[in-house]
Write an enzyme that holds these catalytic residues in place. Structure first.
Site, mmCIF file in Angstrom:
data_model
loop_
_atom_site.group_PDB
_atom_site.id
_atom_site.type_symbol
_atom_site.label_atom_id
_atom_site.label_comp_id
_atom_site.label_asym_id
_atom_site.label_seq_id
_atom_site.Cartn_x
_atom_site.Cartn_y
_atom_site.Cartn_z
ATOM 1 C CB THR A 1 -0.988 0.012 1.190
ATOM 2 O OG1 THR A 1 -0.273 -0.091 2.405
ATOM 3 C CG2 THR A 1 -1.992 -1.122 1.073
ATOM 4 C CE LYS B 1 0.437 -3.540 3.109
ATOM 5 N NZ LYS B 1 -0.384 -2.659 3.966
ATOM 6 C CB THR C 1 -2.980 -4.433 7.252
ATOM 7 O OG1 THR C 1 -4.289 -4.225 7.620
ATOM 8 C CG2 THR C 1 -2.581 -5.826 7.534
ATOM 9 C CD GLU D 1 2.069 5.348 6.717
ATOM 10 O OE1 GLU D 1 1.191 4.944 5.958
ATOM 11 O OE2 GLU D 1 1.842 5.936 7.778
ATOM 12 C CG ASN E 1 0.002 8.900 8.334
ATOM 13 O OD1 ASN E 1 -0.772 8.060 7.899
ATOM 14 N ND2 ASN E 1 1.269 8.643 8.584
#
Lengths: 407, 407
Positions: free
Chosen positions: B153, B179, B190, B276, B402
């Site tokens: 993702t 992932k 996830t 991230e 985010n």
């Protein structure tokens, strides 16, 4: 009932204070003093961090071993944390110098520090500051305001408040000031809060009122989840309101607790809303849980979630992250019962009903989340306990403030 | 001893896989399938979040109720979380369609989803994807690589690894892909991990090996402290290496555990390093604690501290924040015993000795902290237990990723 009044920590009769620039920081005020004309009963609560700064240990022991306190001397710029035996000695020296300047007992002086961890206090500057402060103590609003300014580090604004309340027909006053904006600035630390009141109350009940109230106030604040080495709340009560001394948990006691709660709640919202880099105060209300502990755990989990905090920064009604943060909090519940609403000056909107989306307007939700104070209201529908936590959004400025070098 | 080999989830004999674009996401591959020529014993571990996605509940029950599994079908883009009864039905439909396409039993199919919370799966596209995947399954490195790509993702790179190991004279293989890069993307969630091996082992020992090993691997990873609603690790063992079946905790079992640990450790470092917005993998080793639990708690506390993470982002040897994060972890210790060192490709330096600064070179420390993988080594000197946690720095890009709207 409590009424807001002016005067901060000087609002209560008999208190004076001041803030000066002693040269610990380059150009800003960096030392403050609070003094009561008469000795006060004192209560304190301190960080639960195993790594405790020297002034935390010093005040804890001083309050425990002595009946009274009459002055607090505070510096910003250096935290006196991770400083070993030398740091402990400087606390004692700081209290002794203050006692000499004010002609009071050394054991009636409390000390507090906030700033860089791992450095020793510059004692020559501290001595200069104590001399300046003791000569310029002022019982006006201005004195209180300068003291509130002098304890700031990365805070963007001074934080102070005062209320009037009645105890058995007598007018009493309580005022407070605090600082705190992160565990703080590169290598800095601390939430410090100082509260003064002229109510007459026993030391035991003063401590009980404070230690009970912090559970609903300071312990419910999180800017970044980092519990500092210096967190301190000090409360002085000098009895000059001349009310009948509060010595049992009667109506008088609860009138005082209400005023104390008003001061602490106001200051906590100031700390959260002025969190490092924050653009919004985030208030999370969790209602109708089986126990109070459940409500506290759930409210804190949502309020400290990085993903919830960044969503607030983006004015994004990202309820999946709220469900997720509730889910990993460690409390068992039925996700299919949950309602979630958002509330701010721009209105109120229900986002989730019985665990699924209400099909709300994203536009309206974004409008509500664009205010500088937003409240998330979460109904768990499995009891009648509740809790409120305060935090703030997580922004680019938080990263900028904390990723810079310590220079 | 284990040796790294090529082939990811196809490295073990009898496995084939593929990743395709089924149209759930705009332009990227969004569905993957793993298939074994023969039925496998299967083990799974799942999120502890109270809010569990439908596929988590489905797989947990399917593995519990059935002896074997033979295929896994995965989609990215939609998490099938907070989707009620309808979401549960779609898991069953997805497994049934896959079973039909592969001519196996529906109960031998496991499902997994990752993506946006609160949306239903687009079942027409899922059906198309299943058809495409079942026709193009491929046992080469390329098939495994495309599968690893299709489950991404916000990940910036596919994450896969394989090792060869020996069990009682037989060559065996184990490979995995995963992932995960945050709880993830605006409203996404996830960590998913899929591991395949041709070792022959009983279902009971497979489960025990996995559930023991995740404590030292997946459970020690934190990108942002948010435990997803979809976290899943699935492990298939098809026995095609033809080793004597591992049915007790002998040397063979521990040879397998070593290989499993190698796969999981590698994948966990990939997840943390690809967190991230991350620019660096942060590894925190806590040594010499009284208990293993203490070591885990302390390592996680440091690894998840926003202030430690921003310091790493700023290449800043800010040890006060490390002391602070150790102190509030909830473990009792003597701060005056602690040593802290930093380690990376650029060298190693001791920063703190017996609780105070070593007077280290800030320049050298910054050089060490400027690498893309840095290790903090903390010696508590109060026992002989240890733990390692993995995380990453906290950067402006994390906020950008985010705080954006979910569009």
């Amino acid at each position: 009932m409590v009424y807001e009044i002016e005067g901060g920590v000087n609002a209560a009769v008999g208190f004076s204070s001041m803030g000066v620039h002693a040269g610990i920081k380059k150009a800003k005020r960096d030392m403050a003093m609070i003094f009561s004309r008469v000795p006060c009963v004192a209560a304190g609560t301190f960080t639960t961090n195993v790594v405790k700064a020297a002034p935390v240990i010093y005040d804890r022991d001083t309050i425990y071993e002595n009946d009274y306190a009459q002055a607090i001397v505070i510096n910003s710029g250096v935290a006196n944390a991770c400083t070993g035996e030398e740091g402990m000695k400087y606390c004692k020296d700081m209290a002794a110098a203050t006692a000499k300047a004010l002609d009071i007992k050394p054991t009636d002086v409390l000390v507090a520090s906030t700033g860089v961890i791992g450095q020793q206090l510059p004692m020559d500057k501290i001595q200069t500051g104590i001399d300046m402060l003791s000569f310029t103590l002022d019982s006006s609003e201005e004195g209180a305001h300068l003291a509130a300014e002098a304890i700031m580090t990365t805070d963007t604004m001074p934080k102070e408040i005062a209320y009037e309340f009645r105890v058995a027909g007598k007018q009493c006053r309580i005022g407070g000031m605090c600082k705190g904006s992160g565990m703080i600035h590169p290598n800095m630390c601390t939430m410090l809060s100082f509260i003064t009141t002229d109510v007459s109350i026993t030391k035991e009940l003063l401590y009980e009122a404070l230690s009970e109230n912090i559970k609903d106030t300071y312990n419910m604040v999180s800017v970044d989840g980092d519990t500092s080495t210096n967190d301190t709340v000090l409360l002085l009560a000098n009895g000059m309101a001349e009310n009948k001394t509060i010595d049992e948990k009667n109506d008088d006691y609860y009138a005082f607790v209400e005023a104390l709660n008003a001061v602490n709640t106001y200051l906590c919202k100031c700390i959260a809303g002025d969190g490092e880099g924050a653009t919004a105060l985030l208030e999370v209300k969790v209602n109708n849980t089986a126990t109070k502990d459940d409500a506290i755990t759930l409210a804190k989990s949502v309020c400290t979630s990085s993903l919830v905090k960044t969503a607030i920064c983006g004015h994004d009604a990202n309820w999946g992250r709220i469900m997720c943060a509730l889910g990993y909090a460690g409390v068992d519940f039925d996700p299919n019962l949950i309602d979630i609403s958002f509330h701010s000056k721009a209105g109120r909107i229900e986002i989730v009903h019985n665990g699924i989306s209400t099909g709300y307007s994203e536009e309206k939700a974004t409008e509500i989340l664009s205010e500088d104070a937003v409240t998330l209201i979460i109904d768990m529908k499995c009891g009648d306990a509740s809790a409120v936590a305060w935090g703030c959004d997580l922004t680019h400025d938080y990263i900028s403030i904390n990723a810079d070098y310590r220079s």
